[in-house]
Scaffold this active site. Sequence first.
Site, PDB file in Angstrom:
ATOM      1  N   GLU A 135       7.918  12.235  22.193  1.00 40.15           N
ATOM      2  CA  GLU A 135       7.476  13.550  21.738  1.00 40.15           C
ATOM      3  C   GLU A 135       7.664  13.576  20.219  1.00 40.15           C
ATOM      4  O   GLU A 135       8.764  13.331  19.736  1.00 40.15           O
ATOM      5  CB  GLU A 135       8.324  14.668  22.352  1.00 40.15           C
ATOM      6  CG  GLU A 135       8.336  14.716  23.863  1.00 40.15           C
ATOM      7  CD  GLU A 135       9.253  15.817  24.389  1.00 40.15           C
ATOM      8  OE1 GLU A 135       9.892  16.525  23.567  1.00 40.15           O
ATOM      9  OE2 GLU A 135       9.344  15.974  25.612  1.00 40.15           O
TER      10      GLU A 135
ATOM     11  N   HIS B 276       4.883   0.458   0.198  1.00 44.65           N
ATOM     12  CA  HIS B 276       5.599  -0.359   1.186  1.00 44.65           C
ATOM     13  C   HIS B 276       4.683  -1.448   1.736  1.00 44.65           C
ATOM     14  O   HIS B 276       3.474  -1.485   1.448  1.00 44.65           O
ATOM     15  CB  HIS B 276       6.130   0.518   2.330  1.00 44.65           C
ATOM     16  CG  HIS B 276       5.079   1.366   2.989  1.00 44.65           C
ATOM     17  ND1 HIS B 276       4.656   2.562   2.457  1.00 44.65           N
ATOM     18  CD2 HIS B 276       4.365   1.190   4.132  1.00 44.65           C
ATOM     19  CE1 HIS B 276       3.732   3.101   3.237  1.00 44.65           C
ATOM     20  NE2 HIS B 276       3.522   2.285   4.258  1.00 44.65           N
TER      21      HIS B 276
ATOM     22  N   HIS C 147       0.832  -1.188   0.000  1.00 43.05           N
ATOM     23  CA  HIS C 147       0.000   0.000   0.000  1.00 43.05           C
ATOM     24  C   HIS C 147       0.874   1.247   0.000  1.00 43.05           C
ATOM     25  O   HIS C 147       2.103   1.172   0.105  1.00 43.05           O
ATOM     26  CB  HIS C 147      -0.912   0.009   1.229  1.00 43.05           C
ATOM     27  CG  HIS C 147      -0.173   0.158   2.530  1.00 43.05           C
ATOM     28  ND1 HIS C 147       0.559  -0.861   3.109  1.00 43.05           N
ATOM     29  CD2 HIS C 147      -0.011   1.228   3.361  1.00 43.05           C
ATOM     30  CE1 HIS C 147       1.117  -0.443   4.234  1.00 43.05           C
ATOM     31  NE2 HIS C 147       0.780   0.820   4.410  1.00 43.05           N
TER      32      HIS C 147
END
Length: 400
Positions: A341, A148, A103
């Site tokens: 983060e 990928h 996809h």
Amino acid sequence: MEIPKRNQGMYGNVPQPIRIDGAGGIDNGPRDIMRDIENPNMLVPPITDSGLLPNMRFSFSDTSMTLSHGGWSREITVRELPIATTLAGVNMSLTPGGVRELHWHQQAEWSYMLLGRARITSVDQNGRNFIADVGPGDLWYFPPGIPHSIQGLEEGCEFLLVFDDGTFSDLNTLSISDWFAHTPKEVLSANFGVPISAFDHIPSEQLYIYQDNVPGPLESQQVQSPYGTIPQSFTHHLLSQPPIKTPGGSVRIVDSSNFPISKNIAAALVEIEPGAMRELHWHPNNDEWQYYLTGQGRMTVFTGNGTARTFDYRAGDVGYVPFATGHYIQNTGNQTLWFLEIFKSDRFVDVSLNQWMALTPRDLVRNNLHVGPELLDYLRKEKWPVVKYPGFSYYPKNTN
């Protein structure tokens, strides 16, 4: 009734919205007590909280699962967390041999491997291919439009996917099975130069995730391209990267400076020991999307004009901080707090409140804040992303 200080905010074994000074009262109505236990700083906000801020926390445990033969997925987008406009996240697991089918996306894909091992494959626009195995703590990054696949190896795998668009949904990506199913077979025949009968058994709809056999060794699946391999690796071994160590924890920063292919997403893996905190800081480049890996913590976000709000986080939660707003994260548990983060940016940048004050004329800081040498003499010109001092600890629940 006076509430003993040691049970402050508690009535028996039930948490109550009561401060130590008596503000608040007993809640005897219908309520989710377990949720209140997990969110003590929403039940009894710190007295420094003020004003109205939108929700900045959502748990993957509160999302809907997509179950397939071969694995599962769940996602947090602007539907679940409306403030999170810059990034969306997908938590996915693949069984041994389970495949997230061939996809591609219109968005960049950044991933952190949580458990197990997987094999990823890709081909770029120049016909250069990339096939690699990844394990816990490894990253991968696929630029927008690059095709990928992902497949679980012997022990299966679980990972976090992050996309640079808060409206993204992994169920609305471009899959090879979906395209084949919606292309006339005579067109497929002409495209590939084979008889129409070659497509007699293609899937009638998108597979998304499917079960297959565990692939053989990496060497057995290498495919030689006449154009060579991808010049910039799509993977990065984050846990092999030396951390920035400070009293109380560590930080590993990864962006385009050390993971060159990652042009749209930057991140930091943060470790906060019990009794320590991610220092007061802000990010001047973009909003922050967080994923909590282990432990528990609390974050207060300050947005200016007298407005601040505090949230509690546990493993599996997603947090969000708007662009350039001040915040800090404390470890509120007895085990190490780990979280990511993540930013829609090519570089990780932050501004330390402590460092800013240390590099500003002393008299200016003293007169602005009405502080003396007991603070000014201890300001640091070097940045410590995580801080811990003797005697510093998170106070017991609800002694706000």
